[in-house]
Design a protein around this motif. Structure first.
Motif, short mmCIF file in Angstrom:
data_model
loop_
_atom_site.label_atom_id
_atom_site.label_comp_id
_atom_site.label_asym_id
_atom_site.label_seq_id
_atom_site.Cartn_x
_atom_site.Cartn_y
_atom_site.Cartn_z
N SER A 171 0.85 -1.18 0.00
CA SER A 171 0.00 0.00 0.00
C SER A 171 0.88 1.23 0.00
CB SER A 171 -0.91 -0.01 1.23
OG SER A 171 -0.15 -0.02 2.41
N ILE A 172 0.48 2.24 -0.70
CA ILE A 172 1.26 3.45 -0.85
C ILE A 172 0.69 4.54 0.04
CG2 ILE A 172 2.07 5.19 -2.47
CD1 ILE A 172 3.19 2.44 -3.00
N SER A 173 1.58 5.16 0.83
CA SER A 173 1.17 6.26 1.70
C SER A 173 2.01 7.47 1.36
CB SER A 173 1.39 5.87 3.16
OG SER A 173 1.26 7.00 4.00
N GLN A 174 1.40 8.64 1.40
CA GLN A 174 2.14 9.87 1.15
C GLN A 174 3.14 10.12 2.26
OE1 GLN A 174 1.86 12.26 -1.61
NE2 GLN A 174 1.13 10.29 -2.37
N GLY A 175 2.81 9.74 3.49
CA GLY A 175 3.73 9.91 4.60
C GLY A 175 3.77 11.34 5.12
N ASN A 176 4.71 11.59 6.02
CA ASN A 176 4.88 12.91 6.63
C ASN A 176 5.56 13.85 5.64
OD1 ASN A 176 5.40 15.12 8.20
ND2 ASN A 176 6.73 14.08 9.66
N LEU A 177 4.80 14.76 5.06
CA LEU A 177 5.33 15.64 4.03
C LEU A 177 6.35 16.63 4.56
CD1 LEU A 177 2.05 16.41 2.02
CD2 LEU A 177 3.68 14.55 1.70
N ASN A 178 6.39 16.81 5.87
CA ASN A 178 7.35 17.74 6.49
C ASN A 178 8.68 17.07 6.82
OD1 ASN A 178 5.55 19.96 6.47
ND2 ASN A 178 4.51 19.12 8.27
N CYS A 179 8.83 15.81 6.40
CA CYS A 179 10.06 15.08 6.74
C CYS A 179 10.48 14.22 5.55
CB CYS A 179 9.82 14.21 7.97
SG CYS A 179 11.28 13.27 8.51
N LYS A 180 10.87 14.87 4.46
CA LYS A 180 11.28 14.12 3.28
C LYS A 180 12.78 13.83 3.36
CE LYS A 180 11.14 13.93 -1.76
NZ LYS A 180 10.79 14.62 -3.01
N VAL A 181 13.12 12.66 3.91
CA VAL A 181 14.51 12.22 4.02
C VAL A 181 14.61 10.77 3.59
CG1 VAL A 181 15.13 13.83 5.87
CG2 VAL A 181 14.21 11.59 6.47
N ASP A 182 15.77 10.39 3.08
CA ASP A 182 16.08 8.98 2.79
C ASP A 182 16.99 8.49 3.91
OD1 ASP A 182 14.58 9.05 0.52
OD2 ASP A 182 16.26 9.33 -0.86
N LEU A 183 16.48 7.55 4.68
CA LEU A 183 17.08 7.21 5.97
C LEU A 183 17.53 5.75 6.01
CD1 LEU A 183 17.47 8.13 8.99
CD2 LEU A 183 15.13 7.40 9.38
N SER A 184 18.77 5.54 6.45
CA SER A 184 19.29 4.19 6.66
C SER A 184 19.69 4.03 8.12
CB SER A 184 20.50 3.93 5.77
OG SER A 184 21.12 2.70 6.10
#
Length: 691
Positions: A295-308
């Motif tokens: 399922s696809i979620s837009q997520g928190n738009l105020n926190c656009k990071v690619d995190l490892s």
């Protein structure tokens, strides 16, 4: 019949002589850069003594075209400081060049460049004709009409052949066959990449098979032998190494898979946005068993990071603490609000060696991510954090693994106690690649244990900045849940993720342009072309690099401010529209005006860079205004043409003068300093202190 036999014999002898004829290999100097040579593929001989810091190199395996060819060959291990023959292949520009230390040469990082090259052993490839002399881009200025204006644009003084390919439709399972068709064009050597003359392409399978037989990978990373004897560590379930006993690290898992320059070149020639050039070398679980996005979620738009997250899987944790770590990661995933337009998260577990549990694109919502975290099993082994950071830097943040490019790259390292290998060098390389490194240390070494720590102050040596923002120390695993919200708040604060800032996306650049009568209309258009050529190398937007311009004579005029234009195209159009003023030369007043009208309105998190271009001595004093600008944090570059005064150029420029001031004898040669100026700006950026 006798005549026929004699002719046949003569033809064979001629063929033998042709085969035996040796290729004449041209010699190049140590300071020659690949971008200065027009030939798309060539063999050359490097002289001795090229291993010197003044011959700069950008990249690893694949190098930016304004690198020294010979020093890049030394860095890659093809030759040593005694010189030798090398094969150079021009390839497409790359979105990022990773610096490294290899074979006694320190290469630098660079976010992107328009052209790249590969170096390999100086043996000719079958089907390729190599030149016995090299063409250099010795350029002149020709007038090119653009609208109603005549713009001086540097173009090559030689007519060159540009090879175009005409694809032949074939089934999807085969490689398209291309036929080189020469067309005569006159092009700008700084923006054109040529392809070598080759025999018709065969299938991709055949090329890969042939490449696989060639020389092993250009670089191999060696593990640092770890010396230690095992003593019990308090409150741990594993024996940590101390001193007196040598431990052999597993080497094979830490080496790049065998590859060759030909193989790399083939893939680079087929490069498209979205393909990663450094995606080889390690296998990961999600590559073996890809799970479709449920399922696809837009997520928190105020926190656009690619995190490892680097998850500690060492035996020192024990089963109970490992479970607490998984619960913490699950809580972080929930708090972040994972989604396709918000934060994306992957996990790498490390012990003796790192491995990817799942990458950025495997899960697109918090629920699926949390379920996957619950299923992770402990690897065991030591706590080799340095090796894990190297793995992430080379493999994790690739387009193939879901890296979005516009989102900051963030690594959060979970460490139980202390690492069992060195982290400083691996961390530096990761930071230079734009990765923001956070450390969460749990149950740090007690006073009685500190002598067992391999690298004292390892956190400060590793994190993006040493101001406390990037490190969190938790006294006990049972208190880990308390730092979920503080950590999430920090990784989502993109304005403070300074390691995502590069030399091309983090400055306010103000051009101060001499419009005096001595310049003249035609030369003024050449200056504007130079300003445009420099500007287009930067990533321009409201949040990235911003451009402003001032023109001056006796008076000053604000052509446009930093906040006027937010796209590269708008900036380039605005530069083109600047009209020539004509008048006297009051450079000192112009510096004061630029400080007040441009740089006083610069954003706090931007580097303030002034690039001043003048062709004569100023009628007023330049020293006092320049010193005031320097005190206010302005990094000043001065470029003098023709009658410009050297002492004034040095007074205007930030120290050291030699790296911030340039002089050319005529306006038509300004273009030569575009690459050098960008290079100096990036070198200075990479040398900033980390406090």
């Amino acid at each position: 019949l006798g005549v026929l036999l004699m002719c046949t014999y003569a033809a064979k002898e001629t063929t033998k002589k042709m085969k035996k004829a040796k290729l004449y290999v041209p010699q190049i100097d140590c300071d020659v850069k690949a971008g200065k040579i027009i030939n798309p593929e060539f063999i050359a001989k490097c002289p001795p003594g090229c291993q010197d810091v003044k011959y700069r190199v950008y990249g690893t395996d694949i190098y930016a075209s304004f690198s020294s060819v010979c020093n890049a060959a030394i860095h890659s291990g093809i030759i040593d400081n005694t010189g030798g023959k090398i094969l150079v292949q021009k390839v497409a520009g790359h979105s990022g060049y990773r610096g490294s230390f290899s074979n006694g040469v320190r290469s630098l990082s660079l976010p992107r460049w328009r052209e790249s090259f590969l170096v390999s052993e100086g043996k000719p490839r079958k089907g390729v004709t190599y030149p016995s002399s090299l063409e250099y881009s010795s350029s002149k200025s020709t007038a090119v009409k653009s609208g109603n204006d005549h713009v001086n644009v540097p173009t090559g003084d030689t007519v060159r052949k540009e090879y175009q390919t005409s694809p032949v439709p074939t089934p999807a399972t085969q490689m398209a066959t291309t036929t080189p068709t020469p067309t005569t064009t006159t092009t700008d050597p700084s923006t054109t990449t040529l392809k070598p003359t080759t025999t018709p392409a065969t299938t991709r399978t055949t090329t890969v098979a042939a490449a696989a037989k060639t020389r092993p990978g250009l670089h191999r990373f060696r593990d640092i032998a770890f010396r230690g004897s095992f003593t019990s560590a308090s409150n741990r379930n594993i024996l940590r190494p101390s001193t007196g006993m040598q431990r052999q690290e597993p080497v094979a898992a830490f080496r790049r898979a065998a590859s060759s320059p030909a193989h790399l070149a083939m893939e680079t020639d087929l490069w498209k946005p979205g393909f990663g050039l450094f995606d080889t070398g390690f296998s990961s679980k999600e590559e073996l068993n890809l799970k479709p996005l449920e399922s696809i979620s837009q997520g928190n738009l105020n926190c656009k990071v690619d995190l490892s997250f680097l998850m500690d899987g060492s035996w020192s944790i024990g089963k109970r603490r490992f479970q607490l770590q998984k619960q913490f990661l699950s809580n972080v995933a929930q708090a972040l609000g994972i989604g396709s337009a918000g934060p994306l998260m992957g996990i790498v577990q490390y012990g003796d060696d790192p491995s990817t549990e799942f990458n950025l694109k495997t899960y697109a919502n918090s629920k699926d991510l949390r379920n996957a975290i619950e299923k992770i099993s402990q690897k065991g082994g030591l706590s080799n954090v340095g090796k894990a950071l190297s793995f992430v830097n080379k493999n994790f943040f690739s387009d193939a693994n879901g890296n979005r490019g516009g989102a900051p790259n963030v690594v959060v390292v979970m460490v139980d106690g202390w690492p069992t290998d060195h982290v400083e060098e691996a961390s530096r390389l990761a930071r230079e690649s734009g990765i923001n490194i956070f450390f969460v240390t749990i149950e740090a070494a007690a006073e009685s244990e500190k002598q067992k720590v391999i690298e004292p102050n390892f956190v400060d040596k590793a994190v993006c900045r040493t101001n406390g923002f990037y490190s969190i120390n938790v006294p006990s695993w049972f208190g880990l849940h308390k730092v979920v919200q503080p950590l999430v708040k920090r990784v989502c604060d993109t304005d403070r993720l300074v390691c995502s800032k590069t030399c091309l996306n983090s400055a306010d650049i103000g051009f101060v342009i001499d419009g005096s009568s001595s310049v003249g209309t035609s030369n003024f258009r050449t200056v504007l072309q130079f300003v445009a050529n420099v500007s287009k190398e930067f990533e321009i937007s409201e949040t990235d690099t911003r451009i402003g311009a001032v023109q001056y004579t006796y008076e000053q005029r604000l052509e446009f401010s930093f906040d006027k234009y937010n796209t590269k195209q708008d900036v380039l159009s605005a530069i083109k529209r600047i009209s020539y003023w004509s008048g006297g030369t009051s450079t000192g007043a112009a510096i004061s005006y630029a400080s007040e009208q441009l740089f006083s309105k610069s954003k706090p998190n931007k580097r303030k860079i002034m690039i001043l271009i003048t062709d004569g001595r100023s009628y007023d004093d330049v020293r006092v205004p320049a010193m005031a600008a320097h005190r206010n944090g302005v990094i000043a570059y001065s470029i003098g043409v023709a009658w410009a005064a050297q002492d004034e150029l040095e007074a205007i420029a930030t120290d050291p003068d030699k790296e911030h001031s340039f002089f050319v004898d005529e306006f038509d040669n300004l273009y030569r300093f575009v690459n050098q100026l960008i290079q100096n700006i990036c070198t200075e950026f990479n040398s900033q202190p980390r406090n």
